[in-house]
Design an enzyme around this catalytic site. Structure first.
Site, short mmCIF file in Angstrom:
data_model
loop_
_atom_site.label_atom_id
_atom_site.label_comp_id
_atom_site.label_asym_id
_atom_site.label_seq_id
_atom_site.Cartn_x
_atom_site.Cartn_y
_atom_site.Cartn_z
N HIS A 188 96.49 -37.83 -63.11
CA HIS A 188 96.35 -38.33 -64.75
C HIS A 188 95.46 -37.62 -65.17
CE1 HIS A 188 93.43 -41.23 -63.50
NE2 HIS A 188 94.12 -41.67 -62.67
N HIS A 234 91.90 -37.24 -63.29
CA HIS A 234 91.81 -36.16 -62.45
C HIS A 234 91.68 -34.68 -63.06
CE1 HIS A 234 94.55 -38.95 -60.44
NE2 HIS A 234 93.49 -38.80 -59.35
N CYS A 262 89.18 -53.02 -47.81
CA CYS A 262 90.01 -52.56 -49.04
C CYS A 262 90.75 -51.30 -49.15
CB CYS A 262 89.18 -52.56 -50.26
SG CYS A 262 89.94 -51.94 -51.91
N CYS A 299 89.85 -48.52 -51.87
CA CYS A 299 88.75 -47.91 -51.57
C CYS A 299 88.75 -47.18 -50.11
CB CYS A 299 87.71 -48.77 -51.41
SG CYS A 299 87.06 -49.71 -52.84
N CYS A 359 88.34 -57.18 -54.46
CA CYS A 359 87.65 -55.86 -54.81
C CYS A 359 87.70 -55.73 -56.32
CB CYS A 359 88.29 -54.67 -53.88
SG CYS A 359 87.86 -53.14 -54.65
N HIS A 380 89.65 -52.68 -57.44
CA HIS A 380 91.17 -52.62 -57.16
C HIS A 380 91.76 -53.74 -57.36
CE1 HIS A 380 89.78 -48.86 -55.09
NE2 HIS A 380 90.90 -48.13 -55.68
N LYS A 434 90.53 -49.29 -67.01
CA LYS A 434 90.81 -48.14 -66.03
C LYS A 434 92.36 -47.93 -65.99
CE LYS A 434 89.51 -45.95 -62.03
NZ LYS A 434 89.57 -46.05 -60.35
N LYS A 490 98.27 -47.50 -62.18
CA LYS A 490 99.93 -47.53 -62.03
C LYS A 490 100.12 -48.95 -62.62
CE LYS A 490 100.31 -45.95 -57.75
NZ LYS A 490 101.08 -45.62 -56.54
O1 ME8 Z 1 89.00 -41.06 -54.33
N1 ME8 Z 1 88.45 -41.30 -65.03
O2 ME8 Z 1 90.57 -39.63 -54.66
P1 ME8 Z 1 91.43 -40.00 -55.86
C1 ME8 Z 1 87.80 -40.21 -64.68
N2 ME8 Z 1 90.65 -38.84 -52.13
N3 ME8 Z 1 87.94 -39.62 -63.45
C2 ME8 Z 1 88.93 -40.05 -62.78
C3 ME8 Z 1 89.72 -41.30 -63.09
C4 ME8 Z 1 89.22 -41.83 -64.62
N4 ME8 Z 1 90.10 -43.06 -64.84
N5 ME8 Z 1 90.58 -41.53 -62.12
C5 ME8 Z 1 90.40 -40.69 -61.28
C6 ME8 Z 1 89.94 -40.01 -53.86
N6 ME8 Z 1 89.35 -39.55 -61.55
C7 ME8 Z 1 89.41 -39.54 -52.54
C8 ME8 Z 1 88.32 -38.38 -52.77
S1 ME8 Z 1 86.72 -36.49 -52.01
C9 ME8 Z 1 85.97 -36.14 -50.26
C10 ME8 Z 1 88.01 -37.74 -51.49
C11 ME8 Z 1 88.96 -38.65 -60.72
O3 ME8 Z 1 92.78 -39.47 -56.01
C12 ME8 Z 1 87.64 -38.78 -60.47
O4 ME8 Z 1 87.14 -37.48 -59.93
O5 ME8 Z 1 91.34 -41.52 -56.22
C13 ME8 Z 1 87.53 -39.61 -59.15
O6 ME8 Z 1 86.16 -39.57 -58.62
C14 ME8 Z 1 88.29 -39.08 -58.53
O7 ME8 Z 1 89.47 -38.91 -59.43
C15 ME8 Z 1 89.39 -39.97 -57.37
O8 ME8 Z 1 90.35 -39.34 -56.97
#
Ligand code: ME8
Length: 642
Positions: free
Chosen positions: A29, A32, A137, A140, A154, A157, A306, A309
């Protein structure tokens, strides 16, 4: 000479930028997309100023979350990971992302690196076998401390963490607590902006517990097997964080030597703890130097929440790009978020920015400058004398360069865009003040007019160079219109030297860069999409039947004081109840009283703005707001809905 980072000056500097590797349990989304676009802007900028640059993004594919999502979708975790990872990979070219490498935690070289580091830390005596019970959690993918649990949930979430007790392997993270505090204190911008450094130091004021780094295969098989115990897989964070060194061919790769000392991680605040606490201590234990900076941004929210889904308020990056164009999308995200703070996404704000900054300021400047230059200079870049070059305009360009450079140093990319727009507006003013259209009426003004056109074209050239990391397609389009053949070879030095416009190069008028959007007439708001239907778990009838849906008659309705969306409703579902609903923007109390609606009757009570709500009404989003579910024929108050 050595600069502030310890690099030898005059040698090309190096720059290593990473994004988080994204979980493959849901499609991408705009959150990312934002992180990846920021990383791309940084990578493009550093390449442009001549730095040896390496940019990595990718996907995080092991762990409970993915295993669970795959099971619900009825496919294997590998099939599931392949499918969603491909979506993240495909997003890169769509968003003009120039990553040098796309890593997947299921890649064989990554699995090998994780096992190598685990063995190294184990051999050094920093991993031991023990037993632990705690609240986990699954969102997380980590145990929460007591302080982190709010109202049994949490807060990130909104789910209750689950108590888990089992024998596992532990990493002696506590051993590195004092070292980490000292490292953060000695390097004040190790974690930035400062608010997140302070947050990390606040975690570290409590005693740090050792980190559970395994899962028994009897519970979870989808992970990397520990090199020293076949019956266990690695905990997902221990696996995922290591991607940042796998991508550089740790331990022996040349890339590791070049890029690790300048590593810049980019994340949002949700994963501060694993990156700010787990990762530096893991690196220390493995005998690897810490990264240089952890750069932490805030959240993109949607409808003030935030994106998630379950709330169905996901904004999909490709929908926006397809509707408004890639560079407009990149510009909006970069301009509307102050790095480090949260921002609320609204399509209305997007269209406003598009119309004012892009269509009005930039688009008009380019189109009228090119049109006039073609008309007054016979379709070619004119030759003028040094004395006719406008000093004030050139100085304004240099000021923008200095501000852009300093914004890149501290990640305040929105400030870089503000500086570029200041320069755009100065250039627009230059046109208005000089009135070329009046000068053009008298052939005696030819020389003056030619000089003005040259100065305008030089300003467009500077603007394009400054914009190129942010809006690469637009920059290239403008440069082509002013006759620059190889836009990719330009850099900031080309702005400092003001004699680079090639006289005689052909000028061409392009299509309008950013047509204005008439929001009311032309634009259907984007549908906020729930996840693709094939990713939704199927449930059986018994599961559905656990939800007690009832016909409720609304007896009374009133606004909840100080809340901007909530109404307190007294309802009859065979008994009298109070529920609180977020519908005051869409319905007046009078419209609701007497209506029969659908209510979830067996939802656990919850307090909203001090009022206890005993149920929830059902409604759906429409283009104009919420519509409450009601009946088109007679329905009996209190009757069950089947
Ligand atoms: O945490 N606003 O993956 P993830 C801004 N796999 N950025 C956002 C966001 C939002 N609402 N939602 C997601 C993970 N992001 C782990 C990471 S790294 C070694 C492992 C972005 O798919 C932002 O960069 O939940 C956030 O830190 C990341 O997606 C979390 O992606």
């Amino acid at each position: 000479m050595i600069n502030e980072y310890g690099d030898a000056v005059n040698m090309p500097k190096s720059f290593y930028i990473t994004t988080p590797i994204y979980y493959v349990n849901a499609s991408p989304h705009i959150g990312h997309a934002y992180t990846t676009i920021v990383a791309d802007v940084l990578a493009r900028y550093h390449r442009m100023i001549g730095d040896n640059t390496f940019f990595v993004t990718g996907t995080d594919e092991h762990g409970d979350k993915i295993a669970e999502a795959a099971q619900k979708a009825g496919i294997t975790p590998q099939e599931y990971a392949d499918k969603i990872s491909a979506q993240f990979r495909a997003l890169c070219p769509e968003l003009a992302i120039t990553n040098d490498y796309f890593i997947r935690t299921t890649d064989p070289n990554h699995i090998e690196t994780v096992r190598y580091i685990l063995q190294k830390v184990y051999d050094a005596g920093d991993i031991y076998f023990g037993s632990y019970g705690g609240y986990y959690c699954f969102g997380c993918e980590r145990f929460l401390t007591e302080k982190e649990i709010v109202d049994n949930k949490c807060p990130e979430h909104g789910r209750e963490p689950q108590y888990i007790e089992e024998k596992n392997y532990f990493f002696k993270m506590s051993k590195y607590q004092d070292w980490l505090i000292k490292h953060i204190t000695d390097h004040p911008d190790f974690i930035r902006p400062e608010r997140y450094k302070n947050e990390a130091l606040a975690f570290l004021r409590e005693p740090l517990e050792d980190l559970c780094i395994s899962r028994p295969k009897s519970r979870l098989e989808w992970g990397i097997t520990l090199p020293f115990d076949e019956n266990y897989v690695t905990y997902v964070w221990f696996d995922a964080l290591i991607n940042y060194v796998t991508a550089l061919d740790y331990p022996d790769g040349e890339k590791f030597k070049t890029f690790w000392p300048v590593a810049e991680h980019l994340i949002a605040k949700d994963i501060l703890k694993p990156h700010g606490i787990y990762w530096p201590t893991m690196l220390k234990a493995a005998g690897i130097e810490p990264y240089r900076h952890l750069n932490v941004h805030g959240y993109w929210n949607s409808d003030q929440n935030k994106m998630s889904k379950s709330l169905g308020n996901i904004v999909r990056p490709l929908d926006l790009k397809d509707k408004y164009g890639l560079d407009a999308f990149r510009y909006f995200l970069l301009r509307d978020m102050v790095f480090g703070l949260d921002s609320n996404f609204s399509e209305e704000a997007f269209v406003q920015r598009l119309n004012s900054d892009l269509a009005n300021d930039l688009g008009n400047l380019v189109s009228r400058s090119i049109t006039m230059a073609i008309k007054y200079c016979d379709g070619k870049v004119p030759q003028i004398q040094q004395k006719d070059k406008n000093k004030a305009l050139h100085e304004a360009a240099l000021k923008a360069v200095a501000e852009v450079e300093s914004s890149f140093k501290d990640m305040s990319l929105h400030k870089a865009l503000i500086a570029i727009w200041d320069f755009i507006n100065i250039t627009n003013k230059y046109i208005v003040e000089n009135e070329p259209w009046s000068l053009g009426k008298d052939p005696a003004n030819k020389e003056k007019l030619t000089a003005i056109m040259y100065n305008l074209l030089a300003a467009l050239r500077a603007i394009s160079i400054l914009l190129s990391p942010f809006m690469p397609q637009t920059a290239e389009k403008i440069l082509r219109q002013i006759g620059v053949d190889e836009p990719q070879n330009l850099d900031m030095a080309g702005i400092r030297k003001d004699d680079d416009l090639k006289a005689g190069s052909p000028l061409t008028r392009g299509e309008s860069l950013f047509p204005r959007i008439n929001q009311e007439k032309e634009s259907q708001p984007l549908e906020k999409k729930a996840p693709a239907i094939d990713l939704k778990p199927q449930i059986d009838y018994e599961e559905f039947a656990r939800v007690d849906l009832r016909v409720a008659k609304i007896l009374a309705a009133e606004a909840v004081p100080k809340a901007n969306k909530l109404l307190k409703l007294k309802i009859d579902i065979g008994e009298e109840r109070t529920i609180v609903a977020g519908v005051s923007k869409d319905y007046t109390p009078a419209e609701l009283i007497g209506k029969k609606i659908v209510v979830v009757a067996n939802l656990k009570p919850t307090k909203l703005m001090g009022v206890e709500s005993h149920g929830m009404l059902l409604a759906t989003d429409t283009d104009t707001g919420l519509t409450v579910l009601a009946f088109d024929r007679e329905a009996k108050t209190g009757a069950k809905i089947r």
